[in-house]
Scaffold this active site. Structure first.
Site, PDB file in Angstrom:
ATOM      1  N   GLU A 268      -2.851   5.917   5.812  1.00  0.00           N
ATOM      2  CA  GLU A 268      -2.813   4.554   5.289  1.00  0.00           C
ATOM      3  C   GLU A 268      -3.363   3.544   6.301  1.00  0.00           C
ATOM      4  OE1 GLU A 268       1.331   4.244   3.990  1.00  0.00           O
ATOM      5  OE2 GLU A 268       0.718   5.024   2.032  1.00  0.00           O
ATOM      6  N   ASP A 347       5.211  10.781  -2.751  1.00  0.00           N
ATOM      7  CA  ASP A 347       5.813   9.740  -1.923  1.00  0.00           C
ATOM      8  C   ASP A 347       7.148   9.273  -2.475  1.00  0.00           C
ATOM      9  OD1 ASP A 347       6.206   7.820  -0.055  1.00  0.00           O
ATOM     10  OD2 ASP A 347       4.621   6.481  -0.733  1.00  0.00           O
ATOM     11  N   GLU A 375      12.993   2.591  -2.005  1.00  0.00           N
ATOM     12  CA  GLU A 375      11.702   1.978  -2.334  1.00  0.00           C
ATOM     13  C   GLU A 375      11.310   2.201  -3.794  1.00  0.00           C
ATOM     14  OE1 GLU A 375       8.508   3.234   0.217  1.00  0.00           O
ATOM     15  OE2 GLU A 375       7.000   2.120  -0.919  1.00  0.00           O
TER      16      GLU A 375
HETATM   17  O1  GCW Z   1       5.893   4.993   0.723  1.00  0.00           O
HETATM   18  C1  GCW Z   1       4.917   4.513   1.559  1.00  0.00           C
HETATM   19  C2  GCW Z   1       5.359   3.119   1.793  1.00  0.00           C
HETATM   20  C3  GCW Z   1       4.823   2.530   3.057  1.00  0.00           C
HETATM   21  C4  GCW Z   1       5.155   3.474   4.194  1.00  0.00           C
HETATM   22  C5  GCW Z   1       4.530   4.837   3.919  1.00  0.00           C
HETATM   23  C6  GCW Z   1       4.886   5.871   4.966  1.00  0.00           C
HETATM   24  C7  GCW Z   1       5.748   2.925   6.426  1.00  0.00           C
HETATM   25  O2  GCW Z   1       5.013   2.342   0.673  1.00  0.00           O
HETATM   26  O3  GCW Z   1       5.419   1.286   3.227  1.00  0.00           O
HETATM   27  O4  GCW Z   1       4.782   2.970   5.428  1.00  0.00           O
HETATM   28  O5  GCW Z   1       4.987   5.318   2.704  1.00  0.00           O
HETATM   29  O6  GCW Z   1       5.779   6.661   4.703  1.00  0.00           O
HETATM   30  O7  GCW Z   1       4.285   5.899   6.017  1.00  0.00           O
END
Ligand code: GCW
Length: 661
Positions: A268, A347, A375
């Site tokens: 990311e 995720d 989340e």
């Molecule tokens: O789920 C995603 C989140 C990000 C997060 C990423 C990760 C810390 O939306 O906010 O970043 O995963 O796990 O690295």
């Protein structure tokens, strides 16, 4: 700011004033001393009794903390009978955990001190049991739903009573490591490994060490450039290696006993070895070599995927990415590297299959990462007790060897005899008065610790325990809250994205329904719904993801006859009229679960309202506000999802309920 004591409130069981017990300890280090402090607090709260340490006549003491070889240093053996208790371990951490177990047991059975007749012996299921905080140094928390950080504010480190109480809470459930800063290392966080922060970090580390918790930081892979002034962070460059080696020596000199570093690389938008044409073994091993002389560990996150995907491309599959990246590197990582793998291949959705990487790696330390921060599961505005979900993850067998091969076996190191491994949770804490935003979200924090220490516990047992510790013994409160907790994850699943497909949330903040929120985006998270059906074909005819599992699981998911309903759209693209194992069509399942889920949320509110006379007004008000919102918001979910699929499919609800066409 005032804050609640959560499960360490020690609500009165019965009063035995004027009585003072004695305690004798074979240990005199800070961890055992904190154990005695906790006993003092606990006995005061539960019985209004005193506790006095004795140095001589240890044999006569009411409570004896005994050094005993043969018991795991983080395990314990407790015997309590006839007003006397012995807590034995070969290490101080074990003694501390034994003390918390004793206090827990008193509250579970709710008896007078003299009446306790109990013994328990435990060895921790996992070597590492870790909290991961996504706290930024500015004070805000990535995916934080309970206020601001209590570790950082305005680029400074905060140390106060809350630091101590946090450590107590963590230790009370067996947590032995914590990462205090966000894996996305932003702003001043790069400098955590520089003299500016050593003094306050040392103070924090000392508090944590007193509760048997090893401190870790997330580091920035490009630190040699950002901090060191080099023109590269290439892990194979000698200057970079030397910089990290010197840096590690400096950091450990300031913070002896530091646990190590956690790294999010090439993920990311974060920098990483790929920038230099290197692989992740090159990156992790370079850091591992730098910290090895200090006894440090590198926890390397495996959340690596293409976040610039073209939605038109149906062959690239984000679910495959983790396995595709790391399987070829199996056996190449140093002994002090641990790969940290998210529970599922996507995720932290409300439902996913487990990551096939757990079953793939055979010569690599690994750790399971789950997200206690909600989340994608209601952001601590909805109740969603996740421990039954984590239990299912741990119980999943990968069938990757003859011997033990569940996720619990694999990540603990048992399967292949690895010394390192364990479980990590992205935490849900903040500086809200109740620590976790939603009062009931504390059950996830508590439950993660308990489960990581003892993976044989059930979600229900942990829920019941947490309720009793937090609210005391009031049958109606206990029954109602345990019931709500146990129904909450299935309820949340039922009114959000159906049948394992995931997502369907608003972009960026991830709260609330938006079926196409991620459908035409670059993130690799698609449902592929059209007028005939939906789901992602991950079989060998599709993306081939299924084949990343050992044959037994690969076949189970690949074949529609055996693929479990709850994951069927994760693995298959199906017509709305396809009949599930439940006997319902896909579309009717969507309608039915969404009506039932919203009804369940309304029922939760009714149940909470019945508790009004039994809860403290503040607690009741907080709960009432959250459950009212959940009820309303679940209707929004229900109507958005049902309407969307009615409009796509044109198929009406067989029961003729209201769908906003
Ligand atoms: O789920 C995603 C989140 C990000 C997060 C990423 C990760 C810390 O939306 O906010 O970043 O995963 O796990 O690295």
């Amino acid at each position: 700011m005032n804050y609640t004591k959560c499960w360490l409130a020690y609500p009165t069981i019965c009063r035995e004033q004027e009585r003072t017990l004695t305690v004798h300890s074979d240990f005199d280090g800070p961890v055992a001393q904190n154990g005695v402090k906790e006993l003092t607090l606990g006995l005061k709260g539960l019985y209004d009794m005193g506790l006095e340490p004795v140095t001589e006549n240890g044999a006569d003491a009411s409570i004896r903390l005994v050094r005993k070889d043969g018991i795991h240093p983080e395990g314990y053996a407790v015997q309590a009978r006839g007003g006397k208790a012995v807590v034995a371990s070969s290490g101080e951490r074990g003694v501390l955990y034994g003390i918390f177990a004793l206090l827990r047991q008193l509250q579970t059975v709710q008896c007078a001190w003299d009446d306790l007749d109990w013994e328990e012996e435990k060895t921790p299921s996992n070597p590492m049991r870790m909290f991961n905080h996504w706290d930024n140094l500015t004070g805000d928390i990535e995916r934080g739903y309970s206020g601001q950080s209590f570790f950082f504010r305005d680029n400074e480190i905060i140390i106060d009573q809350r630091t101590v109480d946090y450590a107590r809470m963590a230790a009370s459930v067996g947590i032995n490591a914590t990462v205090i800063n966000n894996v996305n290392v932003k702003g001043a966080a790069v400098e955590l490994i520089s003299p500016r922060y050593y003094k306050p970090l040392r103070d924090m580390q000392e508090i944590f060490a007193g509760y048997g918790i090893d401190l870790y930081f997330c580091i920035e892979f490009a630190a040699p450039i950002l901090l060191g002034g080099l023109d590269t962070a290439d892990p194979c460059d000698d200057r970079v290696k030397a910089w990290w080696t010197d840096k590690a020596a400096e950091v450990w000199q300031a913070l002896p006993g530091l646990g190590g570093f956690m790294v999010k690389a090439d993920s990311e938008g974060r920098p990483g070895p790929f920038t230099y044409g290197r692989n992740h073994a090159d990156g992790a091993n370079m850091l591992a070599d730098a910290v090895a002389p200090q006894g440090g560990k590198i926890i390397w996150r495996c959340f690596v995927y293409d976040c610039q995907q073209d939605w038109r491309d149906t062959k690239t599959d984000r679910a495959r990415a983790c396995y595709d990246h790391y399987m070829p590197l199996d056996g190449q990582f140093r002994d002090n590297v641990i790969l940290q793998i998210k529970n599922g291949p996507m995720d932290f959705q409300v439902r996913e299959p487990v990551s096939p990487l757990f079953g793939g790696l055979k010569h690599t330390n690994m750790m399971l990462e789950v997200q206690v921060a909600q989340e994608y599961t209601g952001q601590q505005r909805h109740v969603c007790y996740l421990i039954p979900w984590f239990r299912q993850v741990l119980d999943q067998d990968l069938y990757c060897q003859e011997g033990p091969s569940t996720v619990a076996d694999l990540v603990s190191g048992r399967s292949y005899g690895n010394a390192l491994g364990g479980m990590a949770a992205v935490t849900n804490t903040g500086d809200d008065p109740n620590w976790t935003g939603h009062d009931l979200a504390a059950a996830n924090l508590y439950g993660f610790g308990r489960l990581s220490y003892d993976t044989s516990l059930t979600g229900e047992a942990i829920a019941a325990e947490w309720v009793r510790l937090t609210y005391g013994k009031e049958p109606k409160v206990e029954d109602t809250l345990t019931d709500i907790l146990m129904k909450s994850w299935p309820a949340y699943e039922s009114y959000t994205a159906p049948l394992g497909i995931g997502w369907m949330v608003n972009p960026n903040h991830h709260y609330g329904p938006n079926v196409d929120g991620y459908e035409y985006a670059q993130w690799g998270t698609y449902h592929r719904a059209d007028w005939k059906g939906l789901g992602v074909d991950r079989t060998s005819r599709g993306t081939g993801y299924c084949q990343q599992y050992a044959p037994k699981l690969a076949n189970l998911y690949e074949n529609l006859e055996t693929c479990p309903d709850e994951l069927v759209l994760f693995f298959h693209h199906l017509p709305y009229t396809y009949v599930l194992k439940s006997g319902k069509t896909v579309i009717q399942h969507i309608y039915d679960t969404h009506f039932a889920g919203a009804e369940q949320a309304a029922e939760f509110l009714r149940q909470i309202e019945e508790l009004e006379p039994l809860l403290e007004p503040e607690v009741y008000e907080r709960l009432h506000a959250r459950f009212s919102h959940q009820k309303e918001h679940s209707c929004q979910w229900r109507d958005v999802i049902n309407t969307y699929f009615y409009r796509k499919s044109g198929i009406p609800d067989a029961q003729g309920r209201k769908i906003y066409a």
